[in-house]
Structure formats: C-alpha cells, structure tokens
Design a protein around this motif. Sequence first.
Motif, PDB file in Angstrom:
ATOM      1  N   ALA A   1      -1.673   4.022  -1.830  1.00 12.86           N
ATOM      2  CA  ALA A   1      -3.099   3.696  -1.741  1.00 12.86           C
ATOM      3  C   ALA A   1      -3.909   4.865  -1.192  1.00 12.86           C
ATOM      4  N   ASP A   2      -5.111   5.018  -1.730  1.00 13.81           N
ATOM      5  CA  ASP A   2      -6.048   6.047  -1.272  1.00 13.81           C
ATOM      6  C   ASP A   2      -5.407   7.434  -1.303  1.00 13.81           C
ATOM      7  N   GLY A   3      -4.671   7.707  -2.375  1.00 12.68           N
ATOM      8  CA  GLY A   3      -4.051   9.023  -2.495  1.00 12.68           C
ATOM      9  C   GLY A   3      -3.008   9.276  -1.436  1.00 12.68           C
TER      10      GLY A   3
ATOM     11  N   GLN B   1      -8.415   9.608  12.516  1.00 12.80           N
ATOM     12  CA  GLN B   1      -8.027  10.765  11.708  1.00 12.80           C
ATOM     13  C   GLN B   1      -7.256  10.312  10.465  1.00 12.80           C
ATOM     14  N   ARG B   2      -7.399  11.057   9.379  1.00 11.95           N
ATOM     15  CA  ARG B   2      -6.701  10.726   8.152  1.00 11.95           C
ATOM     16  C   ARG B   2      -5.249  11.195   8.230  1.00 11.95           C
ATOM     17  N   ILE B   3      -4.332  10.304   7.861  1.00 14.69           N
ATOM     18  CA  ILE B   3      -2.899  10.597   7.878  1.00 14.69           C
ATOM     19  C   ILE B   3      -2.379  10.538   6.448  1.00 14.69           C
ATOM     20  N   ARG B   4      -1.667  11.550   6.035  1.00 11.24           N
ATOM     21  CA  ARG B   4      -0.962  11.471   4.754  1.00 11.24           C
ATOM     22  C   ARG B   4       0.367  10.783   5.039  1.00 11.24           C
ATOM     23  N   PHE B   5       0.477   9.526   4.617  1.00  6.52           N
ATOM     24  CA  PHE B   5       1.658   8.754   4.999  1.00  6.52           C
ATOM     25  C   PHE B   5       2.859   9.081   4.115  1.00  6.52           C
ATOM     26  N   GLY B   6       4.034   8.821   4.675  1.00 10.02           N
ATOM     27  CA  GLY B   6       5.290   9.087   3.982  1.00 10.02           C
ATOM     28  C   GLY B   6       6.394   9.335   4.989  1.00 10.02           C
ATOM     29  N   PRO B   7       7.610   9.611   4.521  1.00 11.61           N
ATOM     30  CA  PRO B   7       8.748   9.810   5.423  1.00 11.61           C
ATOM     31  C   PRO B   7       8.520  10.888   6.474  1.00 11.61           C
ATOM     32  N   ALA B   8       7.734  11.917   6.147  1.00 11.19           N
ATOM     33  CA  ALA B   8       7.553  13.047   7.061  1.00 11.19           C
ATOM     34  C   ALA B   8       6.845  12.660   8.354  1.00 11.19           C
ATOM     35  N   VAL B   9       6.106  11.534   8.351  1.00  8.93           N
ATOM     36  CA  VAL B   9       5.414  11.105   9.574  1.00  8.93           C
ATOM     37  C   VAL B   9       5.821   9.684   9.966  1.00  8.93           C
ATOM     38  N   ALA B  10       6.962   9.225   9.447  1.00  8.51           N
ATOM     39  CA  ALA B  10       7.419   7.869   9.759  1.00  8.51           C
ATOM     40  C   ALA B  10       7.695   7.724  11.252  1.00  8.51           C
ATOM     41  N   ALA B  11       7.316   6.572  11.797  1.00  9.41           N
ATOM     42  CA  ALA B  11       7.479   6.296  13.224  1.00  9.41           C
ATOM     43  C   ALA B  11       8.478   5.160  13.426  1.00  9.41           C
ATOM     44  N   LEU B  12       8.947   5.044  14.651  1.00  4.85           N
ATOM     45  CA  LEU B  12       9.831   3.944  15.026  1.00  4.85           C
ATOM     46  C   LEU B  12       9.088   2.627  14.851  1.00  4.85           C
ATOM     47  N   ARG B  13       9.703   1.678  14.150  1.00  3.08           N
ATOM     48  CA  ARG B  13       9.043   0.392  13.905  1.00  3.08           C
ATOM     49  C   ARG B  13       8.801  -0.381  15.192  1.00  3.08           C
TER      50      ARG B  13
ATOM     51  N   ASP C   1       0.827  -1.206   0.000  1.00  2.00           N
ATOM     52  CA  ASP C   1       0.000   0.000   0.000  1.00  2.00           C
ATOM     53  C   ASP C   1       0.862   1.257   0.000  1.00  2.00           C
ATOM     54  N   TYR C   2       1.993   1.190   0.676  1.00  2.00           N
ATOM     55  CA  TYR C   2       2.915   2.332   0.683  1.00  2.00           C
ATOM     56  C   TYR C   2       3.436   2.582  -0.727  1.00  2.00           C
TER      57      TYR C   2
END
Length: 372
Positions: A41-43, A53-65, A36-37
């Motif tokens: 997916a889903d814009g 809440q809707r999150i625009r995913f990507g490096p800017a909001v990446a979290a610790l695995r 999906d990344y």
Amino acid sequence: MELPDLGRLIERFDGFNYGYWMNCSCGGRSFITAHDYFIEADGAHMSCEQCGQRIRFGPAVAALRDKHDPALQDDVVTRFAWYHTSTSSDWPSPDYARRFAENLSWSDDLIGLSRKQYILNETTKALHLGTYETAIENMLRRMRDQGDGSSQFYLYRVALRPKPLRINPGYRDENHEDAANLKISDLNAENLDVVRYLNVHEATGVLSLAVRPKAIAAVQCIEIPLNELTVPIDTESFSADVARLKSARSAWVTAEAKIASIDRGTRVMMQFGARPDPGGLAKYAGELERHHQTLWYDFEARLGEQFLANVSPVIRRDFTEALACWRRENPTTGIYRFVERYAAMAALLEEPDKIQRTLRHMEWLVVHQTAA
C-alpha cells in the motif's frame, strides 16, 4: 545427560494470519496489516505512529512483534518447545559432515576457496530453532528458493538442555547483526550456547534461536505432510477448472509442436518481432503459453481461498509459490493429484493443533553429541 521435563514443555501458537510491526528511525514502532503489507500500500510506505515520518516498510525495518515476548526470559527459553524443519530424517545428525562431503559436487573455479574450507564452513554452522510458524515458513522458503520443491521434509519438536545455557542478553536484529550464518566458532568466541535473534525472513517479527548442537537435549519427529490429514478431494467442484487447464495445455502443446525445430532463444526473438515469424506461429504459441500460465495462476488462487482461508495473503502467496515449485518438479503429476498435495500441505497451516498433537505423541529421541 540431564533431560528436561519433556512432558511439560510450553507451547505457543501465533498463527499464520499476523500483521507486522515496523521500526522508525525515531525509535518508535508502527503496525501494518497483512493486507496492506501484501499489496504494498502507498508504494510500500507508511507513516510512523509516533513521529509521522514516512517509513518504507519491509523486512529491512521489521520490528519485534511482542516487546514482552516470553522468549526474552532466559529461563523460559529452555522450557519452550522449539521447532525445526529439515530434509534429513535424523536431524541433528553427527554424521552430517561426512554425508555433506560425499554429496558435494565441486569445482575449484566456483567459489574461490578450497573444498575443505567450504565443507568446514557449511558443516559447522549453528543450528536454527523457532516457533512452529517459523519452521513451516522456512520449509516453504526452501521449496521456493533452494530447489527443495519436491523434497521430503520432516518436522521436529525440540527440547533444549535444562542446565543453564549461556544465552546472549536481549536479542540480535538479523538486519544489523550476524545471526543466520553463525558458526560454532562464533559461539565459542562469544562464550555462548544460544543466540536469540529477531527473525525477519520467516514468521517475521518473532524470536528464533541459533544454537550449538550440544544445547539440544531431545527431539520428536514426523514426516510431513501427514497422510492422516489428507481428505478426499471433491473432484466435481474443480472439474471446470481442470477442463480449461487441459484444453489450454493441449492447444499450447499443439502450437509448440509446429515450431519444435526452432531453438527456444530464436522463438522468443520471433515472438517479439526481432526475427521473421512466418504465419505468426511463434507469437501464437507464446500467447497460448501465457494463457495456460494465467489459468494456472487463477486456479492456484482459488485453491488458496478454499484451503488457506485462515492464512494471510502474504503467507498464502508464499505457500502457493512453494507448491508451484513442487508442481514444476513433478511435471507428469495430474491436476487432481496436485490439488491433493496442495490440500495436504495446507493442513500444516490450517490445522496446526492436530499436527502438534501428533508430534507430541511421538517418541522422544535423545540427541547424543560428541562435540560442539
């Protein structure tokens, strides 16, 4: 200098088929698969698993695995085997500053600071260490984005000094705090030897280290890719692809020859109808060029499916783009030679246990640092 127990360093392997965790403004974390990344997916949006809440995913909001990553423990940091890739065969070299200055092409109009200050900034940066995956992905990024497509790389296995190192509490998120461009002076100002930080660019979501050179005790090194992992290529299985590529290139080159006297910029305008194109020669040559490129994209996708079966689509794309840079920087290399190179480099991702085993048997080189 006291050395760690070099035979008992802790190894870790996260693989190249990982998913991603994303931060939400509510403080929660949510998981997204590599697939999906990759397809955004889903814009490139997802719902937070905690608040919706809707999150625009990507490096800017990446979290610790892994919220319980062992590297969060200071005493474990010094017992891990860390990794680094470099185009230098003697990293970390105390002679780096002199060589950098000698090889620097300079114009006072380029950057807006003095040559001396630029050299100082570039040669007093902290050194970066990470997991095996981080080191390999860093190499791919350099091949793709920094003109190192055909550079010779070396893989280093790194042991830190065993004495208590001054490590920052917790970790920095490089989206919000300086980490990638830390200098030794920054470490001095904060009285630190090591800055632990969340890497959001390579092996996204794991912890990496920015260290002063004196924090490194010893290294092991191999030239990559490993020749012994290069296997004979079944040329017959690629013969149809190779024939199509050669035929398409021949047709394109023939068409280009008919408009060779016209500069590239004018040809582009002719293809788009902005300039007269008698006989449609420029447009036809452009179509053949794009067809040739499409065949290459399809061929590289097939190579990825065959040689990177256990790698996520995200990393497979990054790898293929890096190898495409190698191909462009070696334009006279035959197609089968490219396939051999692709397969040899793919072994770094598909057979990391063999790579690490080879590296572990190399001689340890003690790092003697006189400063920093």
